[in-house]
Design an enzyme around this catalytic site. Sequence first.
Site, PDB file in Angstrom:
ATOM      1  N   HIS A 211       0.756  -1.145  -0.081  1.00 19.13           N
ATOM      2  CA  HIS A 211       0.181   0.120  -0.041  1.00 19.13           C
ATOM      3  C   HIS A 211       0.922   1.188   0.006  1.00 19.13           C
ATOM      4  CE1 HIS A 211      -2.917   2.849   1.238  1.00 19.13           C
ATOM      5  NE2 HIS A 211      -2.006   3.116   2.399  1.00 19.13           N
ATOM      6  N   HIS A 216       1.306   5.366  -1.967  1.00 18.84           N
ATOM      7  CA  HIS A 216       1.484   6.569  -1.622  1.00 18.84           C
ATOM      8  C   HIS A 216       2.751   7.231  -2.178  1.00 18.84           C
ATOM      9  CE1 HIS A 216      -1.230   7.267   1.658  1.00 18.84           C
ATOM     10  NE2 HIS A 216      -1.120   6.030   2.103  1.00 18.84           N
ATOM     11  N   GLU A 256      -5.851   9.604   0.915  1.00 18.63           N
ATOM     12  CA  GLU A 256      -6.154   8.280   0.933  1.00 18.63           C
ATOM     13  C   GLU A 256      -7.066   7.665  -0.307  1.00 18.63           C
ATOM     14  OE1 GLU A 256      -4.571   5.834   2.056  1.00 18.63           O
ATOM     15  OE2 GLU A 256      -3.584   6.426   3.941  1.00 18.63           O
ATOM     16  N   SER A 275      -4.009   1.441  -4.452  1.00 18.14           N
ATOM     17  CA  SER A 275      -3.461   0.046  -3.960  1.00 18.14           C
ATOM     18  C   SER A 275      -4.436  -0.883  -3.603  1.00 18.14           C
ATOM     19  CB  SER A 275      -2.716   0.275  -2.738  1.00 18.14           C
ATOM     20  OG  SER A 275      -3.563   0.940  -1.655  1.00 18.14           O
TER      21      SER A 275
HETATM   22 FE   LIG Z   1      -2.249   4.994   3.507  1.00 18.17          FE
END
Ligand SMILES: [Fe+2]
Length: 383
Positions: A211, A216, A256, A275
């Site tokens: 993730h 990110h 997010e 993700s």
């Molecule tokens: Fe995150």
Amino acid sequence: MDSPDRFSTPANGTVFCSFIREMSDAQKYVYKSVKIHFSDLAEVPWFPKKISDLDKSACRVLMYGSDLDADHPGFKDNIYRKRRKYFADLAMSYKHGEPIPRVAFTEEEVKTWGVVSRELNKLYPTHACREFLNNLPLLTQYCGYREDNIPQLEDVSNFLRERTGFTIRPVAGYLSPRDFLAGLAFRVFHCTQYVRHSSDPLYTPEPDTCHELLGHVPLLAEPSFSQFSQELGLASLGASDDAVQKLATCYFFTVEFGLCKQEGSLRAYGAGLLSSISELKHSLSGSAKILPFEPNVTCKQECLITTFQDVYFVSESFEEAKFRMREFAKTVQRPFSLRYNPYTQSVCVLKDMPSVTDVVEELRHELDIVGDALCRLSAHLGV
Ligand SMILES: [Fe+2]
């Protein structure tokens, strides 16, 4: 520059600079935003003042450190739990300034990472935002992003430092919103290093290194997005619990789960989407509810962890999102303003006039540089 006797004290207990009248419009804008209240600073929640202060907060893991909940896919797997303990110990003993320990990932971990990255790579060209797509090849080139190789956090951190000044700090599990956002203020991203359980590579109940690295990192390599992230972090320092919760909700629905418009179509920039194969598809399927990102509205939306979000928020651009967050941040109640000093990697608390004056001096110097550049440009162009 100016002595304290040039300040007036209105009856409401707020001090303003009396020489505002003598300043240019740009300077007035700066000074009007600097309003100093003499409330008790002891009431302000503790926050890190310099980057090494993150050593104090990075170990305050709330959940999923070395202990897993009963419903975690790896709960009954003793080998996996032992492995998680190894990663938790690495993160808990890490100190600012140290290189991030390199990990010899197991064959099983690499296989899991390979499945996740292969499936997501199929979706990125049609679902990810332009900035993400531009940066992903660089990560392949400089950090070893390949389906048969899990990139090392140390390499990623060094890459980001050169691109945007962001660095990675290993973390054992979930931090509180306050501690996590505080890292962003120093352009530090707390990053997990463990890999999700291999039983279901396309599902994880918690952030893992897949993730972080896929969702990110590509955006943290983007200057405008990095600035947006840091401003969110700076707004959280010393803020009330209520304000931090609102900022954390804005973080959730942007960093997010954020969407943006590019060339007339929606694209994802949120790491939770980039993700997650199923939610990435869902968010852009046309059936998801989409609203414009407006912090005053977004901060009241419920964050869902185990299901798709009820609504996604879209920004025209990172610049627009930054502008809206900046306006929202001004509503956060704090008895001082903060300014980040990139040279010392510390925050300067603007709680008195000498500290404000220092900032004005720096701004004057920056404006001198701009003025000089414009003069030279004019001369060069013969204008
Ligand atoms: Fe995150």
